[in-house]
Design a protein around this motif. Structure first.
Motif, short mmCIF file in Angstrom:
data_model
loop_
_atom_site.label_atom_id
_atom_site.label_comp_id
_atom_site.label_asym_id
_atom_site.label_seq_id
_atom_site.Cartn_x
_atom_site.Cartn_y
_atom_site.Cartn_z
N THR A 174 16.58 17.77 29.23
CA THR A 174 16.55 17.48 30.67
C THR A 174 15.24 17.95 31.28
OG1 THR A 174 17.90 19.47 30.91
CG2 THR A 174 19.02 17.38 31.12
N PHE B 89 17.09 17.66 41.98
CA PHE B 89 17.59 16.68 41.00
C PHE B 89 19.04 17.01 40.70
CE2 PHE B 89 17.93 13.94 37.46
CZ PHE B 89 16.74 13.26 37.23
N ASP B 90 19.91 16.03 40.77
CA ASP B 90 21.35 16.09 40.44
C ASP B 90 22.20 15.49 41.54
OD1 ASP B 90 21.03 17.24 37.94
OD2 ASP B 90 21.48 19.28 38.62
N GLU C 289 13.45 21.08 39.30
CA GLU C 289 14.10 20.21 38.32
C GLU C 289 15.62 20.17 38.39
OE1 GLU C 289 12.65 21.02 34.41
OE2 GLU C 289 10.67 20.19 34.84
N ASN C 290 16.24 20.99 39.25
CA ASN C 290 17.63 20.75 39.61
C ASN C 290 17.87 21.24 41.03
OD1 ASN C 290 18.07 23.52 39.46
ND2 ASN C 290 19.67 23.41 37.91
N ASN D 192 24.35 14.24 29.17
CA ASN D 192 23.06 14.47 29.82
C ASN D 192 22.13 15.34 28.99
OD1 ASN D 192 21.38 13.66 31.89
ND2 ASN D 192 21.65 15.58 33.01
N GLN E 247 22.25 11.75 39.87
CA GLN E 247 22.78 11.30 38.58
C GLN E 247 24.05 10.49 38.83
OE1 GLN E 247 22.63 13.70 35.05
NE2 GLN E 247 22.11 15.52 36.24
N ASN F 204 16.33 10.66 33.00
CA ASN F 204 15.62 11.83 33.53
C ASN F 204 14.13 11.56 33.70
OD1 ASN F 204 17.65 14.11 33.71
ND2 ASN F 204 18.00 13.45 31.61
N THR G 280 23.34 9.88 28.94
CA THR G 280 22.44 10.64 29.80
C THR G 280 21.94 9.77 30.94
OG1 THR G 280 20.36 11.91 29.83
CG2 THR G 280 20.46 10.03 28.32
N GLU H 258 12.16 15.71 29.80
CA GLU H 258 12.05 14.35 30.32
C GLU H 258 11.72 14.33 31.81
OE1 GLU H 258 12.24 11.22 28.51
OE2 GLU H 258 11.61 12.87 27.21
N ARG H 259 12.34 15.22 32.59
CA ARG H 259 12.04 15.24 34.03
C ARG H 259 10.59 15.64 34.26
NH1 ARG H 259 17.77 18.06 36.10
NH2 ARG H 259 19.05 16.41 35.18
#
Length: 327
Positions: free
Chosen positions: A190, A270-271, A242-243, A145, A288, A160, A157, A193-194
């Protein structure tokens, strides 16, 4: 020039002949520090066993996982899945944790000492020099990732960028227009790209982020970053974190100051870590495909070891938006 024998290695290493023999048999009982020392000296001397095995051909049946952020629950889940898969195949997993603030390059020296068949690097970044050194040692390295600007680096990966787009699409479809976002670590692929997918989709609809802050992919950092945003005179009506860890921090802060989620503030992470599905949070998030990513990593390692794969392979797997109650 005198022939290098097992006795030569034993004398140089200060060990018995039996220890030298065991060092070249990965499943034999021998302290790892002693095995590492013997193999290192054997390599320096150019020693080969009577069967023709050299240091570079010793295979341990071991895969090393180099992890830089085990505080994020996503990576312990990855660790568990990897361990189970390798156990089923009769192989072993060795975890090398990168201390906070330390370089992954130092940890990779341990990986070399273990004579691992391959290394999986998760939530950490390697230098290009170290990547070249690993290739010289015929040590396959797969980024998990993460991607890097190294044309010969292998990676698996999730998508993202598309995940970031999905978040923006979902929030705008809900009628949100004052959309803020909490960024991760700025120097990671990560984050890049996100954020790029999220911002591109907002821009496509004529929007810019209403507010933003840096959460460094950390619960505590995100909590401190979100608090002033939610105490401002003008409040966002949505946040993309973002996570998931940062999203949970945002939800906790919102509740602490009396905001309702999602009525007053929609939040997406995210995740899809296990906590995201707990009743206390019910977090909408981007999932993911962790199990598929692990399977792809192991397949890529086996192909490279068998000479059927080439360096520079990057596999990008699709993501899904998991709808729960927070958005």
């Amino acid at each position: 020039m005198a022939k290098v024998t097992a006795r030569t290695v034993a004398e140089r290493a200060g060990v018995s002949l039996a220890a030298v023999s065991r060092a070249f048999q990965p499943d034999s009982p021998l302290a790892e520090d002693k095995r590492t020392r013997i193999l290192r000296i054997a390599e320096q001397l150019g020693y080969k066993t009577p069967s023709g095995r050299s240091f570079s051909r010793v295979s341990s049946g071991t895969i090393s996982l180099v992890a830089g952020d085990l505080s994020n629950p996503f990576y312990p889940v990855v660790l568990e899945e990897l361990s189970l898969r390798l156990h089923e195949e009769g192989r072993r997993l060795v975890l090398h944790a990168v201390p906070a603030g330390a370089s992954v390059d130092l940890v990779m020296q341990q990986v070399s000492g273990y004579r691992s068949d391959a290394a999986i690097v998760a939530s950490a970044t390697m230098s290009s020099q170290l990547a070249r050194e690993c290739r010289k040692q015929n040590l396959p390295v797969i980024l998990f990732n993460r991607v890097q600007p190294d044309l010969q680096m292998n990676a698996v990966t999730c998508d993202n960028y598309r995940g970031g787009q999905m978040v923006a699409e979902r929030l705008m479809s809900r009628g949100c227009r004052r959309i803020g976002y909490i960024a991760g670590l700025r120097n990671t692929s990560t984050h890049l790209e996100r954020a790029r997918g999220f911002l591109d989709e907002l821009e496509r609809h004529g929007l810019r982020p209403f507010c933003e802050a840096e959460g460094n992919f950390s619960y505590s950092h995100a909590r401190d970053a979100v608090l002033p945003l939610l105490r401002a005179a003008a409040l966002p009506d949505a946040l993309f974190c973002e996570n998931d860890i940062m999203a949970l921090a945002a939800m906790d802060v919102a509740r602490m100051i009396g905001l309702r989620v999602p009525e007053d503030l929609a939040i997406i992470g995210f995740d899809d870590i296990p906590l995201a599905g707990w009743e206390a949070y019910r977090l909408t998030t981007v999932r993911q495909p962790m199990r598929q990513m692990v399977a792809e990593v192991l397949q890529l390692i086996d192909m490279i070891k068998a000479g059927q794969g080439t360096n520079g392979t990057i596999r990008v797997l699709p993501v899904r938006l998991i709808e729960r109650d927070s958005a």
